[in-house]
Design a protein around this motif. Structure first.
Motif, PDB file in Angstrom:
ATOM      1  N   GLN A 155       0.051  15.100   6.677  1.00 36.70           N
ATOM      2  CA  GLN A 155       0.181  16.420   7.305  1.00 36.70           C
ATOM      3  C   GLN A 155       1.522  17.073   6.997  1.00 36.70           C
ATOM      4  N   GLU A 156       2.587  16.278   6.868  1.00 32.35           N
ATOM      5  CA  GLU A 156       3.923  16.857   6.749  1.00 32.35           C
ATOM      6  C   GLU A 156       4.361  17.105   5.302  1.00 32.35           C
ATOM      7  N   CYS A 157       3.623  16.588   4.327  1.00 29.02           N
ATOM      8  CA  CYS A 157       4.075  16.719   2.947  1.00 29.02           C
ATOM      9  C   CYS A 157       3.878  18.153   2.454  1.00 29.02           C
ATOM     10  N   GLY A 158       4.666  18.543   1.477  1.00 31.40           N
ATOM     11  CA  GLY A 158       4.521  19.868   0.897  1.00 31.40           C
ATOM     12  C   GLY A 158       3.349  19.931  -0.059  1.00 31.40           C
ATOM     13  N   GLU A 159       3.017  21.125  -0.485  1.00 26.39           N
ATOM     14  CA  GLU A 159       1.853  21.314  -1.355  1.00 26.39           C
ATOM     15  C   GLU A 159       1.998  20.570  -2.673  1.00 26.39           C
ATOM     16  N   GLU A 160       3.225  20.442  -3.189  1.00 28.81           N
ATOM     17  CA  GLU A 160       3.424  19.774  -4.469  1.00 28.81           C
ATOM     18  C   GLU A 160       3.220  18.257  -4.371  1.00 28.81           C
TER      19      GLU A 160
ATOM     20  N   TYR B 208       8.110   5.001  12.738  1.00 32.58           N
ATOM     21  CA  TYR B 208       8.258   5.447  14.125  1.00 32.58           C
ATOM     22  C   TYR B 208       9.525   6.300  14.274  1.00 32.58           C
ATOM     23  N   ARG B 209      10.593   5.842  13.684  1.00 29.90           N
ATOM     24  CA  ARG B 209      11.861   6.585  13.728  1.00 29.90           C
ATOM     25  C   ARG B 209      11.723   7.914  12.965  1.00 29.90           C
ATOM     26  N   HIS B 210      11.071   7.852  11.823  1.00 28.03           N
ATOM     27  CA  HIS B 210      10.874   9.039  10.990  1.00 28.03           C
ATOM     28  C   HIS B 210      10.151  10.157  11.750  1.00 28.03           C
ATOM     29  N   PHE B 211       9.040   9.822  12.382  1.00 34.15           N
ATOM     30  CA  PHE B 211       8.280  10.864  13.099  1.00 34.15           C
ATOM     31  C   PHE B 211       9.016  11.324  14.342  1.00 34.15           C
ATOM     32  N   GLY B 212       9.789  10.442  14.950  1.00 31.91           N
ATOM     33  CA  GLY B 212      10.578  10.848  16.110  1.00 31.91           C
ATOM     34  C   GLY B 212      11.662  11.839  15.723  1.00 31.91           C
ATOM     35  N   ASN B 213      12.335  11.569  14.608  1.00 31.21           N
ATOM     36  CA  ASN B 213      13.400  12.470  14.152  1.00 31.21           C
ATOM     37  C   ASN B 213      12.845  13.833  13.765  1.00 31.21           C
ATOM     38  N   ARG B 214      11.695  13.824  13.103  1.00 29.07           N
ATOM     39  CA  ARG B 214      11.100  15.089  12.662  1.00 29.07           C
ATOM     40  C   ARG B 214      10.583  15.895  13.845  1.00 29.07           C
TER      41      ARG B 214
ATOM     42  N   ARG C 203       0.782  17.058  -2.093  1.00 25.71           N
ATOM     43  CA  ARG C 203      -0.442  16.961  -1.309  1.00 25.71           C
ATOM     44  C   ARG C 203      -1.455  16.000  -1.921  1.00 25.71           C
ATOM     45  N   VAL C 204      -1.585  15.985  -3.244  1.00 21.54           N
ATOM     46  CA  VAL C 204      -2.562  15.103  -3.883  1.00 21.54           C
ATOM     47  C   VAL C 204      -2.210  13.641  -3.619  1.00 21.54           C
ATOM     48  N   ALA C 205      -0.935  13.289  -3.787  1.00 24.81           N
ATOM     49  CA  ALA C 205      -0.511  11.904  -3.529  1.00 24.81           C
ATOM     50  C   ALA C 205      -0.812  11.507  -2.081  1.00 24.81           C
ATOM     51  N   ALA C 206      -0.500  12.401  -1.149  1.00 30.07           N
ATOM     52  CA  ALA C 206      -0.744  12.109   0.265  1.00 30.07           C
ATOM     53  C   ALA C 206      -2.229  11.994   0.566  1.00 30.07           C
ATOM     54  N   ASN C 207      -3.046  12.859  -0.031  1.00 28.20           N
ATOM     55  CA  ASN C 207      -4.495  12.782   0.179  1.00 28.20           C
ATOM     56  C   ASN C 207      -5.066  11.482  -0.357  1.00 28.20           C
ATOM     57  N   VAL C 208      -4.612  11.079  -1.550  1.00 25.26           N
ATOM     58  CA  VAL C 208      -5.074   9.803  -2.119  1.00 25.26           C
ATOM     59  C   VAL C 208      -4.681   8.650  -1.202  1.00 25.26           C
ATOM     60  N   GLY C 209      -3.437   8.689  -0.699  1.00 21.72           N
ATOM     61  CA  GLY C 209      -2.985   7.642   0.218  1.00 21.72           C
ATOM     62  C   GLY C 209      -3.821   7.573   1.477  1.00 21.72           C
ATOM     63  N   LEU C 210      -4.191   8.731   2.021  1.00 18.42           N
ATOM     64  CA  LEU C 210      -5.002   8.767   3.235  1.00 18.42           C
ATOM     65  C   LEU C 210      -6.412   8.244   2.973  1.00 18.42           C
ATOM     66  N   ILE C 211      -6.973   8.569   1.818  1.00 22.45           N
ATOM     67  CA  ILE C 211      -8.320   8.079   1.481  1.00 22.45           C
ATOM     68  C   ILE C 211      -8.316   6.567   1.315  1.00 22.45           C
ATOM     69  N   PHE C 212      -7.305   6.026   0.626  1.00 21.99           N
ATOM     70  CA  PHE C 212      -7.207   4.571   0.488  1.00 21.99           C
ATOM     71  C   PHE C 212      -7.011   3.906   1.856  1.00 21.99           C
TER      72      PHE C 212
ATOM     73  N   SER D 243       4.659  10.700  -1.441  1.00 18.59           N
ATOM     74  CA  SER D 243       4.617  11.994  -0.750  1.00 18.59           C
ATOM     75  C   SER D 243       5.806  12.233   0.179  1.00 18.59           C
ATOM     76  N   ILE D 244       6.585  11.193   0.456  1.00 21.38           N
ATOM     77  CA  ILE D 244       7.691  11.318   1.415  1.00 21.38           C
ATOM     78  C   ILE D 244       8.905  11.953   0.751  1.00 21.38           C
TER      79      ILE D 244
END
Length: 201
Positions: free
Chosen positions: A52-57, A194-200, A59-68, A129-130
């Motif tokens: 959800q937080e990754c930029g459009e550039e 956990y720390r990452h999402f808390g900071n963001r 997005r494909v990597a993040a989508n592949v990661g979510l599908i796996f 994607s991070i």
């Protein structure tokens, strides 16, 4: 809401990996199987946060990661639900036990390894994607990318017959040691996420 769900997922990942290690140490098989069914739920929540937080550039990597991540969850839930139901409660024949019983290194054990191979691919693509904003994020990204290497072993090892000794109960403690090593590696990913999402947030 997005950050909260993602952070809860990361907390579930960290907690279940820790509890899995404890169950392995005290030889509580049912407990280890149970927490292994909770881990994919938390992992998908965490993975969806990265997607959800990754930029459009990215997005494909993040989508592949979510599908796996979804493929991993499906395989692992099938494996461990079978262990806590059919394998534990039914009087299986020797042949059925060789196929279904995780402890004997049969088909479901191989599916388990395949599932964690899919998880390794998921962490690799999510790592791509991070965009790190601090040193802790850089560690998180590095650990997730490096975790992708586990895919090779998880995918290839079952094809070599390396686990055939498990069918006759001759596996020894090597598997437990390997799993504890994996727990020690993956636990920081849950904590850092956990720390990452808390900071963001």
């Amino acid at each position: 809401m997005n950050r909260l769900i993602s952070r809860i997922g990361a907390a579930v990942v960290a907690a279940t990996v820790f509890l899995f290690a404890v169950c392995m140490i005290v030889d509580f098989l049912f407990g280890s199987y149970l927490v292994c069914m909770l881990l994919p739920i938390g992992y998908i929540m965490m993975a969806a946060g990265f997607q959800q937080e990754c930029g459009e550039e990215r997005r494909v990597a993040a989508n592949v990661g979510l599908i796996f991540a979804a493929v991993y969850a499906a395989l692992i839930l099938l494996v461990y639900f079978a262990q806590t139901t059919s394998v534990r409660l039914e009087n299986l024949s020797d042949q059925a036990s060789r196929i279904l019983n995780y402890q004997r290194g049969g088909l479901l054990f191989n599916y388990d390894l395949l599932g964690y191979g899919m998880m390794a691919l998921s962490t690799f693509f999510l790592g791509l994607s991070i965009r790190p904003e601090c040193k802790a994020d850089s560690w998180l990204k590095g650990l997730m990318l490096l975790h992708g290497i586990f895919f090779i072993g998880c995918f290839v090892m079952p094809m070599t017959g390396a686990f055939t000794a498990m069918a006759d109960g001759a596996a020894g403690n090597g598997g437990t040691i390997a799993l504890l090593f994996w727990c020690a590696y993956f636990l920081p990913i849950g904590v850092l996420a956990y720390r990452h999402f808390g900071n963001r947030g």
